[in-house]
Write an enzyme that holds these catalytic residues in place. Structure first.
Site, mmCIF file in Angstrom:
data_model
loop_
_atom_site.group_PDB
_atom_site.id
_atom_site.type_symbol
_atom_site.label_atom_id
_atom_site.label_comp_id
_atom_site.label_asym_id
_atom_site.label_seq_id
_atom_site.Cartn_x
_atom_site.Cartn_y
_atom_site.Cartn_z
ATOM 1 N N TYR A 22 11.297 -15.673 11.342
ATOM 2 C CA TYR A 22 10.744 -14.911 10.786
ATOM 3 C C TYR A 22 10.733 -13.775 9.900
ATOM 4 C CZ TYR A 22 9.124 -16.788 15.701
ATOM 5 O OH TYR A 22 8.847 -17.259 17.425
ATOM 6 N N ASN A 73 -0.434 -8.823 16.640
ATOM 7 C CA ASN A 73 -0.132 -9.882 16.868
ATOM 8 C C ASN A 73 0.761 -10.406 17.775
ATOM 9 O OD1 ASN A 73 2.318 -11.792 16.766
ATOM 10 N ND2 ASN A 73 3.558 -11.318 14.995
ATOM 11 N N HIS A 79 -0.411 -17.430 22.894
ATOM 12 C CA HIS A 79 -0.804 -18.747 24.170
ATOM 13 C C HIS A 79 -0.766 -18.619 25.306
ATOM 14 C CE1 HIS A 79 1.048 -19.730 19.708
ATOM 15 N NE2 HIS A 79 2.081 -18.409 20.626
ATOM 16 N N ASP A 86 -9.229 -11.136 26.811
ATOM 17 C CA ASP A 86 -10.164 -10.035 27.437
ATOM 18 C C ASP A 86 -10.610 -9.194 27.440
ATOM 19 O OD1 ASP A 86 -11.091 -12.444 28.348
ATOM 20 O OD2 ASP A 86 -10.619 -12.035 30.634
ATOM 21 N N HIS A 99 -0.167 -13.636 12.256
ATOM 22 C CA HIS A 99 1.090 -14.134 12.586
ATOM 23 C C HIS A 99 2.074 -14.508 11.605
ATOM 24 C CE1 HIS A 99 -0.066 -14.864 16.686
ATOM 25 N NE2 HIS A 99 -1.095 -15.487 16.029
ATOM 26 N N LEU A 100 3.225 -14.022 11.598
ATOM 27 C CA LEU A 100 4.620 -14.100 10.877
ATOM 28 C C LEU A 100 4.687 -15.215 9.945
ATOM 29 C CD1 LEU A 100 6.879 -11.986 11.729
ATOM 30 C CD2 LEU A 100 5.589 -11.593 10.233
ATOM 31 N N SER A 101 5.272 -16.530 11.001
ATOM 32 C CA SER A 101 4.668 -18.233 11.046
ATOM 33 C C SER A 101 3.565 -18.524 10.568
ATOM 34 C CB SER A 101 6.128 -19.108 12.152
ATOM 35 O OG SER A 101 5.217 -18.629 13.253
ATOM 36 N N ARG A 110 1.987 -23.665 20.647
ATOM 37 C CA ARG A 110 1.917 -22.706 19.562
ATOM 38 C C ARG A 110 0.165 -22.882 18.904
ATOM 39 N NH1 ARG A 110 6.564 -19.839 19.698
ATOM 40 N NH2 ARG A 110 8.371 -20.525 20.456
#
EC number: 4.2.1.10
Length: 150
Positions: A22, A73, A79, A86, A99-101, A110
């Protein structure tokens, strides 16, 4: 233009949590960079972080009528959370997921995102720059007046 920036669980630990995945920037530093970019673009951001799914849903719902878009994020809730998905669909605002990764290059669990189906787009794998790219993309999307449905 006002953008809600939603940071999901454990992102308050950035800078010390698994820096090999991260990075070393703290959430405060990421928010500072987002504020600077928002100023450059001529919009404002409202950052919000919580480890609680319910608090994240509440923040998303509160954006209806007060914000023009959501940069999110969802972290681990990406997941697992139908509730966040919703809520995003219910407010009917443009959403960019970041997302960072690169979630698609990590563990199999993931690679699925409940949020992706209600987002304009997803930016993943560029570290803290994912947020900046996401904000720029969301701003441009809103400025162009593109209508999307979640």
């Amino acid at each position: 233009m006002r953008i809600l920036v939603v940071h999901g669980p454990n992102l308050n630990m950035l800078g010390t949590r698994e820096p090999g995945i991260y990075g070393t920037l703290t959430l405060d530093r990421i928010n500072e960079s987002l504020v600077a970019l928002a100023d450059e673009l001529g919009c404002t951001i409202s950052p919000f972080q919580s480890n609680s799914e319910g608090a994240l849903v509440d923040a998303i719902q509160a954006a209806a009528g007060t914000c023009d878009g959501i940069l999110i994020n969802p972290a681990a809730y990406t997941h697992t959370s139908v509730a966040i998905r919703d809520a995003l669909a219910a407010v009917a605002l443009p959403v960019v997921e970041v997302h960072l990764s690169n979630i698609h290059r990590r563990e199999e669990f993931r690679s699925h995102s409940f949020v992706a189906a209600v987002a304009v787009g997803q930016i993943t794998g560029f570290g803290a720059d994912s947020y900046l790219l996401g904000l720029r993309a969301l701003f441009t999307h809103i400025e162009k007046g593109i209508v999307t449905k979640g």
